[in-house]
Design a protein around this motif. Structure first.
Motif, PDB file in Angstrom:
ATOM      1  N   ALA A  40      11.338 -12.261  -2.375  1.00  0.00           N
ATOM      2  CA  ALA A  40      12.101 -13.514  -2.343  1.00  0.00           C
ATOM      3  C   ALA A  40      12.591 -13.850  -0.937  1.00  0.00           C
ATOM      4  O   ALA A  40      12.694 -15.022  -0.566  1.00  0.00           O
ATOM      5  N   ALA A  41      12.858 -12.836  -0.132  1.00  0.00           N
ATOM      6  CA  ALA A  41      13.426 -13.061   1.197  1.00  0.00           C
ATOM      7  C   ALA A  41      12.537 -13.928   2.083  1.00  0.00           C
ATOM      8  O   ALA A  41      13.028 -14.677   2.915  1.00  0.00           O
ATOM      9  N   ARG A  42      11.223 -13.825   1.898  1.00  0.00           N
ATOM     10  CA  ARG A  42      10.336 -14.566   2.802  1.00  0.00           C
ATOM     11  C   ARG A  42      10.398 -16.073   2.587  1.00  0.00           C
ATOM     12  O   ARG A  42       9.935 -16.836   3.418  1.00  0.00           O
ATOM     13  N   PHE A  43      10.988 -16.504   1.467  1.00  0.00           N
ATOM     14  CA  PHE A  43      11.107 -17.934   1.194  1.00  0.00           C
ATOM     15  C   PHE A  43      12.446 -18.503   1.662  1.00  0.00           C
ATOM     16  O   PHE A  43      12.678 -19.703   1.572  1.00  0.00           O
ATOM     17  N   LEU A  44      13.325 -17.654   2.158  1.00  0.00           N
ATOM     18  CA  LEU A  44      14.674 -18.093   2.511  1.00  0.00           C
ATOM     19  C   LEU A  44      14.744 -18.661   3.922  1.00  0.00           C
ATOM     20  O   LEU A  44      14.027 -18.229   4.813  1.00  0.00           O
ATOM     21  N   THR A  45      15.639 -19.628   4.093  1.00  0.00           N
ATOM     22  CA  THR A  45      15.885 -20.191   5.417  1.00  0.00           C
ATOM     23  C   THR A  45      17.302 -19.902   5.898  1.00  0.00           C
ATOM     24  O   THR A  45      17.646 -20.212   7.028  1.00  0.00           O
ATOM     25  N   GLY A  46      18.108 -19.292   5.042  1.00  0.00           N
ATOM     26  CA  GLY A  46      19.472 -18.935   5.415  1.00  0.00           C
ATOM     27  C   GLY A  46      20.503 -19.702   4.608  1.00  0.00           C
ATOM     28  O   GLY A  46      20.396 -20.918   4.459  1.00  0.00           O
ATOM     29  N   GLY A  47      21.493 -18.980   4.089  1.00  0.00           N
ATOM     30  CA  GLY A  47      22.591 -19.620   3.374  1.00  0.00           C
ATOM     31  C   GLY A  47      22.408 -19.726   1.875  1.00  0.00           C
ATOM     32  O   GLY A  47      23.274 -20.260   1.185  1.00  0.00           O
ATOM     33  N   GLU A  48      21.310 -19.202   1.320  1.00  0.00           N
ATOM     34  CA  GLU A  48      21.048 -19.368  -0.101  1.00  0.00           C
ATOM     35  C   GLU A  48      21.835 -18.381  -0.972  1.00  0.00           C
ATOM     36  O   GLU A  48      22.161 -17.281  -0.551  1.00  0.00           O
ATOM     37  N   LEU A  49      22.099 -18.812  -2.200  1.00  0.00           N
ATOM     38  CA  LEU A  49      22.598 -17.946  -3.256  1.00  0.00           C
ATOM     39  C   LEU A  49      21.453 -17.772  -4.247  1.00  0.00           C
ATOM     40  O   LEU A  49      20.904 -18.759  -4.734  1.00  0.00           O
ATOM     41  N   LEU A  50      21.073 -16.526  -4.544  1.00  0.00           N
ATOM     42  CA  LEU A  50      19.981 -16.262  -5.469  1.00  0.00           C
ATOM     43  C   LEU A  50      20.525 -15.849  -6.828  1.00  0.00           C
ATOM     44  O   LEU A  50      21.519 -15.110  -6.905  1.00  0.00           O
ATOM     45  N   LEU A  51      19.876 -16.321  -7.882  1.00  0.00           N
ATOM     46  CA  LEU A  51      20.234 -15.973  -9.252  1.00  0.00           C
ATOM     47  C   LEU A  51      19.107 -15.140  -9.855  1.00  0.00           C
ATOM     48  O   LEU A  51      17.931 -15.468  -9.679  1.00  0.00           O
ATOM     49  N   THR A  52      19.446 -14.077 -10.575  1.00  0.00           N
ATOM     50  CA  THR A  52      18.418 -13.243 -11.186  1.00  0.00           C
ATOM     51  C   THR A  52      18.912 -12.632 -12.494  1.00  0.00           C
ATOM     52  O   THR A  52      20.106 -12.335 -12.641  1.00  0.00           O
ATOM     53  N   THR A  53      17.988 -12.450 -13.427  1.00  0.00           N
ATOM     54  CA  THR A  53      18.307 -11.763 -14.679  1.00  0.00           C
ATOM     55  C   THR A  53      18.222 -10.252 -14.504  1.00  0.00           C
ATOM     56  O   THR A  53      18.659  -9.499 -15.374  1.00  0.00           O
ATOM     57  N   GLY A  54      17.603  -9.806 -13.397  1.00  0.00           N
ATOM     58  CA  GLY A  54      17.455  -8.389 -13.143  1.00  0.00           C
ATOM     59  C   GLY A  54      16.157  -7.807 -13.651  1.00  0.00           C
ATOM     60  O   GLY A  54      15.931  -6.594 -13.538  1.00  0.00           O
ATOM     61  N   SER A  55      15.273  -8.650 -14.195  1.00  0.00           N
ATOM     62  CA  SER A  55      14.017  -8.128 -14.748  1.00  0.00           C
ATOM     63  C   SER A  55      13.179  -7.419 -13.694  1.00  0.00           C
ATOM     64  O   SER A  55      12.560  -6.390 -13.964  1.00  0.00           O
ATOM     65  N   LEU A  56      13.169  -7.964 -12.484  1.00  0.00           N
ATOM     66  CA  LEU A  56      12.415  -7.317 -11.414  1.00  0.00           C
ATOM     67  C   LEU A  56      13.135  -6.067 -10.919  1.00  0.00           C
ATOM     68  O   LEU A  56      12.521  -5.024 -10.697  1.00  0.00           O
ATOM     69  N   LEU A  57      14.447  -6.151 -10.772  1.00  0.00           N
ATOM     70  CA  LEU A  57      15.218  -5.023 -10.245  1.00  0.00           C
ATOM     71  C   LEU A  57      15.088  -3.787 -11.139  1.00  0.00           C
ATOM     72  O   LEU A  57      15.148  -2.653 -10.659  1.00  0.00           O
ATOM     73  N   ALA A  58      14.903  -4.022 -12.434  1.00  0.00           N
ATOM     74  CA  ALA A  58      14.806  -2.899 -13.364  1.00  0.00           C
ATOM     75  C   ALA A  58      13.580  -2.037 -13.106  1.00  0.00           C
ATOM     76  O   ALA A  58      13.559  -0.849 -13.453  1.00  0.00           O
ATOM     77  N   SER A  59      12.565  -2.624 -12.487  1.00  0.00           N
ATOM     78  CA  SER A  59      11.338  -1.868 -12.205  1.00  0.00           C
ATOM     79  C   SER A  59      11.384  -1.172 -10.853  1.00  0.00           C
ATOM     80  O   SER A  59      10.449  -0.459 -10.488  1.00  0.00           O
ATOM     81  N   MET A  60      12.469  -1.352 -10.101  1.00  0.00           N
ATOM     82  CA  MET A  60      12.589  -0.762  -8.772  1.00  0.00           C
ATOM     83  C   MET A  60      13.352   0.546  -8.812  1.00  0.00           C
ATOM     84  O   MET A  60      14.301   0.703  -9.601  1.00  0.00           O
ATOM     85  N   ASN A  61      12.975   1.468  -7.937  1.00  0.00           N
ATOM     86  CA  ASN A  61      13.781   2.681  -7.777  1.00  0.00           C
ATOM     87  C   ASN A  61      14.924   2.381  -6.803  1.00  0.00           C
ATOM     88  O   ASN A  61      15.042   1.274  -6.281  1.00  0.00           O
ATOM     89  N   ASP A  62      15.763   3.395  -6.559  1.00  0.00           N
ATOM     90  CA  ASP A  62      16.944   3.177  -5.718  1.00  0.00           C
ATOM     91  C   ASP A  62      16.572   2.676  -4.323  1.00  0.00           C
ATOM     92  O   ASP A  62      17.203   1.759  -3.789  1.00  0.00           O
ATOM     93  N   ALA A  63      15.551   3.281  -3.718  1.00  0.00           N
ATOM     94  CA  ALA A  63      15.152   2.903  -2.363  1.00  0.00           C
ATOM     95  C   ALA A  63      14.647   1.462  -2.330  1.00  0.00           C
ATOM     96  O   ALA A  63      14.925   0.712  -1.375  1.00  0.00           O
ATOM     97  N   GLU A  64      13.934   1.058  -3.369  1.00  0.00           N
ATOM     98  CA  GLU A  64      13.398  -0.305  -3.412  1.00  0.00           C
ATOM     99  C   GLU A  64      14.510  -1.324  -3.624  1.00  0.00           C
ATOM    100  O   GLU A  64      14.473  -2.426  -3.063  1.00  0.00           O
ATOM    101  N   GLN A  65      15.516  -0.973  -4.411  1.00  0.00           N
ATOM    102  CA  GLN A  65      16.652  -1.873  -4.586  1.00  0.00           C
ATOM    103  C   GLN A  65      17.420  -2.032  -3.277  1.00  0.00           C
ATOM    104  O   GLN A  65      17.857  -3.127  -2.919  1.00  0.00           O
ATOM    105  N   ASP A  66      17.575  -0.939  -2.558  1.00  0.00           N
ATOM    106  CA  ASP A  66      18.227  -0.988  -1.248  1.00  0.00           C
ATOM    107  C   ASP A  66      17.451  -1.883  -0.296  1.00  0.00           C
ATOM    108  O   ASP A  66      18.031  -2.737   0.397  1.00  0.00           O
TER     109      ASP A  66
END
Length: 259
Positions: A50-76
């Motif tokens: 998602a970061a590559r689409f940002l131009t600065g100043g955005e607030l992102l909303l997420t249900t966490g579906s993607l984060l659930a598939s990440m390990n600790d290092a990937e979430q960091d």
């Protein structure tokens, strides 16, 4: 490299957005010291890059579906990428995927100073973005020339505001709520930047190709868009939508649903 901090005093801060009724259930769990940062746009995102689409100043909303598939290092790494690209917040719904904030996500948001909001009950992301964008676009728009204010007063006092809106924006106002809001916001930005595509894209936090695409839609629905007299009428009509939005737009669109 972290983008330069935005300093536009006309943009609402995250603190201000949290006062909107749509955000009533939001709980700030980290990043309290950065809630004063201005918010340029609100996006719903469920992608790892998602970061590559940002131009600065955005607030992102997420249900966490993607984060659930990440390990600790990937979430960091995910939080780090958002902070480095200048995001000003992440909002996580703790309903379907998570019941509490993952420790690695919370730790990373504290480490990188990224405000982390949570909703512990189901919330409409459409309602959140609509409310935030209405505040962002309203604050970003310059005040109407005081010399034109009597025209708005005359339209209102004679009961002609709705007819004027129909004449100026009718095809747009007949659209469903989401495309209507998007195209009205794009038209407002185009008019206030004198159709400067790069500046319009920056204000809306979208790509220039997106602005060109929306402009083609607007030209198809609104004739004589390049005529200065037509643009003046559109300026006035958009100002009416900000002052009489609920009654006038609902009347024209037939949308009787509660916001």
């Amino acid at each position: 490299m972290t983008p330069a901090r935005l300093e536009d005093p006309m943009l609402p801060t995250l603190t201000e957005l949290l006062t909107l009724p749509a955000f009533a259930g939001a709980e700030v769990v980290s990043g309290h010291a950065h809630l004063h940062e201005p918010v340029t746009w609100v996006h719903v995102s469920e992608v790892a890059d998602a970061a590559r689409f940002l131009t600065g100043g955005e607030l992102l909303l997420t249900t966490g579906s993607l984060l659930a598939s990440m390990n600790d290092a990937e979430q960091d790494a995910f939080i780090a990428s958002l902070a480095q690209r200048g995001a000003h917040g992440l909002a996580l719904e703790l309903v379907q995927v998570f019941r509490d904030v993952p420790p690695a996500l919370l730790g990373a948001s504290r480490l990188y100073g990224l405000p982390l909001l949570v909703f512990r009950e189901e919330v409409s992301f459409a309602a959140l973005t609509r409310a935030a964008h209405a505040r962002i676009l309203h604050r970003a728009a310059p005040a109407l020339d005081p010399g034109l204010a009597p025209l708005l007063d005359a339209l209102a006092e004679t009961g002609r505001s709705v007819a004027f809106l129909r004449a100026q924006l009718g095809p747009l106002l007949s659209l469903p709520a989401r495309p209507r809001s998007t195209l009205l916001g794009t038209l407002d930005a185009l008019l206030n930047t004198n159709f400067n595509m790069a500046e319009t894209a920056r204000r809306l936090s979208v790509r220039r190709q997106t602005v060109y695409y929306r402009l083609e839609q607007l030209r198809a629905m609104l004739p004589d868009l390049d005529d200065p007299r037509r643009q003046l009428g559109l300026h006035l009509a958009l100002e009416i939508t900000r002052t009489e939005a609920g009654e006038a737009i609902s009347h024209l669109s037939g949308d009787r649903r509660a916001p």
